[in-house]
Design an enzyme around this catalytic site. Structure first.
Site, PDB file in Angstrom:
ATOM      1  N   GLY A 288       1.050  -5.465   1.746  1.00  0.00           N
ATOM      2  CA  GLY A 288      -0.239  -5.855   1.161  1.00  0.00           C
ATOM      3  C   GLY A 288      -0.061  -6.683  -0.105  1.00  0.00           C
TER       4      GLY A 288
ATOM      5  N   GLU B  45       5.614  -4.185   7.302  1.00  0.00           N
ATOM      6  CA  GLU B  45       4.738  -3.255   8.031  1.00  0.00           C
ATOM      7  C   GLU B  45       5.320  -2.847   9.381  1.00  0.00           C
ATOM      8  OE1 GLU B  45       3.774  -5.840   6.299  1.00  0.00           O
ATOM      9  OE2 GLU B  45       1.845  -5.523   5.317  1.00  0.00           O
TER      10      GLU B  45
ATOM     11  N   ALA C 159       0.834  -1.210   0.000  1.00  0.00           N
ATOM     12  CA  ALA C 159       0.000   0.000   0.000  1.00  0.00           C
ATOM     13  C   ALA C 159       0.860   1.249   0.000  1.00  0.00           C
ATOM     14  CB  ALA C 159      -0.874  -0.007   1.242  1.00  0.00           C
TER      15      ALA C 159
ATOM     16  N   GLU D 195       0.428 -10.124   0.987  1.00  0.00           N
ATOM     17  CA  GLU D 195      -0.830 -10.646   1.539  1.00  0.00           C
ATOM     18  C   GLU D 195      -1.774 -11.087   0.414  1.00  0.00           C
ATOM     19  OE1 GLU D 195      -1.334  -7.209   4.187  1.00  0.00           O
ATOM     20  OE2 GLU D 195      -1.558  -8.649   5.829  1.00  0.00           O
TER      21      GLU D 195
HETATM   22  C1  LIG Z   1      -4.458  -1.752   3.161  1.00  0.00           C
HETATM   23  C2  LIG Z   1      -3.515  -2.843   3.082  1.00  0.00           C
HETATM   24  C3  LIG Z   1      -2.331  -2.651   3.913  1.00  0.00           C
HETATM   25  C4  LIG Z   1      -1.153  -3.022   3.448  1.00  0.00           C
HETATM   26  C5  LIG Z   1       0.066  -2.788   4.220  1.00  0.00           C
HETATM   27  C6  LIG Z   1       1.199  -2.324   3.352  1.00  0.00           C
HETATM   28  O1  LIG Z   1       1.322  -2.725   2.235  1.00  0.00           O
HETATM   29  S1  LIG Z   1       2.232  -1.209   4.051  1.00  0.00           S
HETATM   30  C7  LIG Z   1       3.472  -0.960   2.827  1.00  0.00           C
HETATM   31  C8  LIG Z   1       4.419  -2.078   2.831  1.00  0.00           C
HETATM   32  N1  LIG Z   1       5.456  -1.834   1.880  1.00  0.00           N
HETATM   33  C9  LIG Z   1       6.602  -1.281   2.208  1.00  0.00           C
HETATM   34  O2  LIG Z   1       6.858  -0.952   3.346  1.00  0.00           O
HETATM   35  C10 LIG Z   1       7.586  -1.085   1.083  1.00  0.00           C
HETATM   36  C11 LIG Z   1       8.377   0.153   1.276  1.00  0.00           C
HETATM   37  N2  LIG Z   1       9.250   0.367   0.164  1.00  0.00           N
HETATM   38  C12 LIG Z   1      10.457  -0.191   0.075  1.00  0.00           C
HETATM   39  O3  LIG Z   1      10.879  -0.993   0.872  1.00  0.00           O
HETATM   40  C13 LIG Z   1      11.308   0.239  -1.077  1.00  0.00           C
HETATM   41  O4  LIG Z   1      10.853   1.491  -1.511  1.00  0.00           O
HETATM   42  C14 LIG Z   1      11.270  -0.757  -2.261  1.00  0.00           C
HETATM   43  C15 LIG Z   1       9.867  -1.058  -2.707  1.00  0.00           C
HETATM   44  C16 LIG Z   1      11.988  -2.051  -1.857  1.00  0.00           C
HETATM   45  C17 LIG Z   1      12.030  -0.128  -3.455  1.00  0.00           C
HETATM   46  O5  LIG Z   1      13.309   0.273  -3.027  1.00  0.00           O
HETATM   47  P1  LIG Z   1      14.209   1.207  -3.958  1.00  0.00           P
HETATM   48  O6  LIG Z   1      15.481   1.444  -3.207  1.00  0.00           O
HETATM   49  O7  LIG Z   1      14.271   0.628  -5.297  1.00  0.00           O
HETATM   50  O8  LIG Z   1      13.409   2.552  -4.117  1.00  0.00           O
HETATM   51  P2  LIG Z   1      13.029   3.646  -3.022  1.00  0.00           P
HETATM   52  O9  LIG Z   1      12.988   3.070  -1.676  1.00  0.00           O
HETATM   53  O10 LIG Z   1      13.898   4.810  -3.241  1.00  0.00           O
HETATM   54  O11 LIG Z   1      11.549   3.995  -3.435  1.00  0.00           O
HETATM   55  C18 LIG Z   1      11.277   4.674  -4.667  1.00  0.00           C
HETATM   56  C19 LIG Z   1      10.190   5.692  -4.430  1.00  0.00           C
HETATM   57  O12 LIG Z   1       8.983   4.993  -4.090  1.00  0.00           O
HETATM   58  C20 LIG Z   1       8.500   5.465  -2.840  1.00  0.00           C
HETATM   59  N3  LIG Z   1       7.876   4.307  -2.168  1.00  0.00           N
HETATM   60  C21 LIG Z   1       8.357   3.065  -2.107  1.00  0.00           C
HETATM   61  N4  LIG Z   1       7.516   2.282  -1.454  1.00  0.00           N
HETATM   62  C22 LIG Z   1       6.468   3.048  -1.104  1.00  0.00           C
HETATM   63  C23 LIG Z   1       5.266   2.799  -0.422  1.00  0.00           C
HETATM   64  N5  LIG Z   1       4.922   1.582   0.019  1.00  0.00           N
HETATM   65  N6  LIG Z   1       4.402   3.833  -0.239  1.00  0.00           N
HETATM   66  C24 LIG Z   1       4.703   5.069  -0.700  1.00  0.00           C
HETATM   67  N7  LIG Z   1       5.837   5.365  -1.379  1.00  0.00           N
HETATM   68  C25 LIG Z   1       6.703   4.358  -1.560  1.00  0.00           C
HETATM   69  C26 LIG Z   1       9.717   5.991  -2.106  1.00  0.00           C
HETATM   70  O13 LIG Z   1       9.345   6.926  -1.139  1.00  0.00           O
HETATM   71  C27 LIG Z   1      10.492   6.606  -3.246  1.00  0.00           C
HETATM   72  O14 LIG Z   1       9.894   7.851  -3.537  1.00  0.00           O
HETATM   73  P3  LIG Z   1      10.774   9.135  -3.760  1.00  0.00           P
HETATM   74  O15 LIG Z   1       9.796  10.213  -4.055  1.00  0.00           O
HETATM   75  O16 LIG Z   1      11.682   8.816  -4.898  1.00  0.00           O
HETATM   76  O17 LIG Z   1      11.529   9.396  -2.529  1.00  0.00           O
END
Ligand SMILES: CC/C=C/CC(=O)SCCNC(=O)CCNC(=O)[C@H](O)C(C)(C)COP(=O)(O)OP(=O)(O)OC[C@H]1O[C@@H](n2cnc3c(N)ncnc32)[C@H](O)[C@@H]1OP(=O)(O)O
Length: 717
Positions: free
Chosen positions: A92, A115, A52, A95
């Protein structure tokens, strides 16, 4: 696609909500269409799903746990559903995959339930399905750490059914075709029992103790354990109810917001800005194909190890053969330990190959390196001598970095003929472990040099934070008033163990006195002697507890004079089992010493409560942070917070000092500083900074707007 399959794609992160809708619509359509015999779910552009949108959790229109019904819908489908996992399946996203009847992953895919790292737990039934699939120990490990596991490990754990090197989607369609007509009941995880453990109760109890010890006040890991416990004790539907309840608690705890802020802050600091408009968007880094490290003391050894781990060939230089051999031994030991932790071991690191790692005392061997990191003793004259030499020997484009925690970058650069290529790279000890790299630009540092240092941080898997040049830069400059308050508290009646306890209860990995015993009290002593604050250069007749008209505590100097340098001598603010020992025990000698000191200086000892200890230490640190922002030494509060979380053991679930100040409320921080400053008018660190006052005067805007209230653009930016 064969008629028997249906792709439901569009798993792009920013469209998670749309994706949920598309998934639901697609599943319903597939279910209703008799020509569809199986369903395959994949992502777009080689990525399954990063989960998410994290920003959604703090938005007023939060999507909550609306994913659960869709995961249930997938699982209850009468047609086999296969997940084709490429790239990442996180949160998510995983999941969703757990709701599928089968999972096929690409060999390079990574999976996880991260999470917990953003202060939550997997709230779409992940805490209930994962233990049913891979057992409680493995599930608990993934859920409480949030780690991303590679596909190979996922296969071993039984999290995926198959991994492929080639086309994952084709492989998933093949599997979907193969399983058409096979019973689905055994594949529905919600119907499976959680695999039993002979000692489940003891296992869960120990797991809870372990996460509590590691998390130091962070709620999410503990609640993750509780959710998994529910999976072991209750039927699926009841476990899901418990998961939802715990998710709700975390969402409203405040810690989730802090951790989510930290997630974005770490990414925001990559977008650096420096004087003259140079920034991450316009500056390009130079390639670093070969590096050199000068000085193989504690810092140099860690830096060499870091570079080798990042696959950058290194020349390691020492002043003479004795130091070189000592350094070489220590580096090899570190690298062997690191290799043992890695898949492929020593072969992967290749550190026995002289083309990858060369030890020398010959400066001329630095003639072809792209970057040098000088990591010698904190001594300006020595550093200048080295930089003078480097500017004669190194090739014209080479970047010259100095690993210093406080010294003036401009003065070091003045010893060279290329100040535009001189930059500060402040590593934290142990340098191959600590994630922070403070990158300090001087007056003449070029944008290319900054971009290259940032690129280096990324290659070393560190968080680079670009800051301006001032004594102590950001991290140590904020640390000075904090440590100063801690020592003043001892003068006034407290004890090291009491102060440390309060700050460790707050969540710091280690309190200020344990920290200074670990780092060595002699380090600060040397610096104070160089500044003329103590030692032979102190002017005769200087009052014992005053310097330049301000309050000063000679306590740390007095300890050093007694040979108490901390862990290395077995005695410091605490006593240790032996020189080099690590177990700190309160020392009755020190308690007597403090009493005598108070008597000598006519200080009336008083009881100091936890609130005062916490506020004086933290608010003075935060106050310095406002000064740093106002002077343009850092481009935003996120920079300070990222530095503190990654370099100074600040508890991440409190979001960093500036975020913490915003949660406490700036008016309260200001009022407390005013109160303490009135009680201690000779302590400038407690005098509220003008920028803090201004923010309070404009009704404490949100942290992300603070910088827009600086009336002038600082000359440093
Ligand atoms: C309702 C259901 C509930 C579900 C629960 C969830 O799903 S909670 C979310 C769980 N997911 C995460 O925590 C993933 C978080 N992201 C990461 O670990 C990493 O970003 C990645 C996906 C492994 C990619 O890594 P990488 O090094 O390639 O890139 P960046 O970390 O620099 O990310 C690129 C840009 O994307 C933004 N971003 C990444 N993930 C999310 C996210 N889940 N939500 C919002 N934004 C996300 C990140 O902030 C970067 O943005 P910039 O603007 O470039 O800073």
């Amino acid at each position: 696609l064969s008629k028997s399959s249906q792709i439901v794609s569009g798993l792009a992160l920013i469209t998670f909500k749309l994706f949920l809708q598309a998934l639901e619509d697609g599943l319903k359509k597939a279910d209703a269409d008799p020509s569809v015999k199986a369903v395959m779910i994949c992502g777009e552009n080689g990525k399954f799903s990063a989960g998410a949108d994290i920003r959604g959790f703090s938005s007023p229109k939060r999507h909550g746990v609306a994913l659960s019904p869709i995961v249930s819908l997938i699982e209850s489908s009468e047609k086999p559903v296969v997940a084709a996992i490429e790239g990442v399946a996180l949160g998510g996203g995983l999941e969703v995959a757990l709701g599928c009847h089968y999972r096929v992953a690409h060999a390079k895919a990574r999976m996880g339930l991260p999470e917990v790292t953003i202060g939550l737990l997997p709230g779409a039934e992940g805490t209930q399905r994962l233990p049913r699939l891979i057992g409680v120990p493995a599930a608990l490990d993934m859920i409480t750490t949030g780690k991303h596991i590679p596909a190979t490990e996922a296969l071993k754990l039984g999290l995926v059914d198959e991994i492929v090197e080639e086309n994952t989607i084709e492989a998933a369609i093949r599997l979907a075709n193969k399983v058409i007509g096979q019973p689905l009941e055994p594949r529905r995880l919600s119907l499976k029992p959680v695999p039993k453990l002979p000692n489940m109760e003891a296992f869960l109890r120990e797991a809870l103790v372990k996460v509590k010890r590691q998390a130091r006040g962070c709620l999410a890991p503990e609640l993750c354990v509780q959710a998994v416990r529910a999976a072991t004790e209750r039927p699926f539907a009841e476990g899901v109810r418990r998961e939802r309840e715990l998710f709700g608690l975390l969402l409203s705890s405040g810690q989730a917001q802090a951790l989510q802020y930290a997630f974005f802050a770490e990414r925001a600091v990559r977008r650096w800005a420096a004087p003259g408009g140079a920034s991450w968007s316009s500056a390009a880094p130079q390639p670093v194909r070969k590096a050199a490290v000068i000085g193989l003391g504690t810092m140099g050894r860690g830096i060499v190890t870091s570079l080798v781990k990042a696959n950058i060939p290194v020349v390691a230089l020492e002043q003479d053969l004795e130091y070189l051999n000592k350094g070489r031994k220590a580096v090899m030991l570190l690298l062997e330990r690191e290799a043992m932790k890695m898949e492929g071991g020593a072969q992967t690191l290749d550190f026995h190959n002289p083309a990858r790692l060369q030890f020398t005392v010959d400066f001329d061997l630095l003639c072809d390196v792209d970057l040098v990191i000088e990591a010698v003793f904190e001594n300006m004259a020595l550093k200048k001598e080295i930089f003078h030499k480097l500017s004669k020997i190194c090739k014209p484009g080479a970047l010259l970095c100095t690993n210093t925690s406080a010294l003036n970058i401009d003065e070091i650069a003045s010893a060279t003929n290329r100040p535009q290529q001189v930059i500060g790279t402040h590593f934290f000890s142990p340098a191959h472990v600590m994630r922070l790299l403070e990158i300090i630009y001087g007056r003449h540092t070029s944008p290319t040099a900054i971009a290259t240092a940032m690129q280096l941080a990324k290659a070393l898997k560190k968080v680079g934070v670009v800051v301006g040049n001032c004594f102590g830069f950001v991290g140590n400059r904020m640390m000075f008033p904090y440590v100063q308050q801690a020592v003043f508290l001892l003068e006034e009646g407290s004890r090291p163990e009491a102060v440390d306890q309060v700050l460790e209860d707050f969540g710091f990995k280690i309190g200020p006195f344990r920290m200074s015993d670990l780092a060595g009290l002699d380090v600060g002593w040397r610096s104070r002697k160089e500044q003329g604050l103590t030692g032979p250069s102190l002017a005769a007749g200087t009052p014992a507890r005053q310097r330049h008209g301000q309050r000063y505590s000679p306590l740390p100097d007095l300890l050093c004079e007694q040979g108490r340098f901390g862990q290395k001598t077995g005695k410091g603010w605490y006593q240790y089992e032996r020189a080099g020992g690590r177990t700190a025990t309160p020392d009755p000698w020190l308690h007597d010493f403090l009493s005598q000191y108070r008597d000598t200086h006519g200080i009336q000892s008083r009881f100091i409560d936890q609130e005062e200890i916490l506020e004086r230490c933290l608010f003075s640190l935060i106050n310095e942070g406002f000064a740093i922002l106002a002077e343009g030494i850092a481009s935003g509060p996120e920079h300070l917070d990222v530095i503190y979380i990654n370099g100074y053991g600040w508890p991440k679930h409190r979001g960093g000092p500036m975020f913490y100040a915003s949660t406490v409320g700036l008016p309260r921080v200001l009022a407390k500083l005013q109160k303490y400053s009135e009680a201690h008018p000779d302590v400038p660190g407690l005098r509220p900074n003008a920028f803090l006052k201004k923010l309070v005067a404009v009704r404490s805007p949100p942290l992300k707007e603070w910088m827009s209230y600086l009336s002038h653009q600082s000359p440093k930016l």
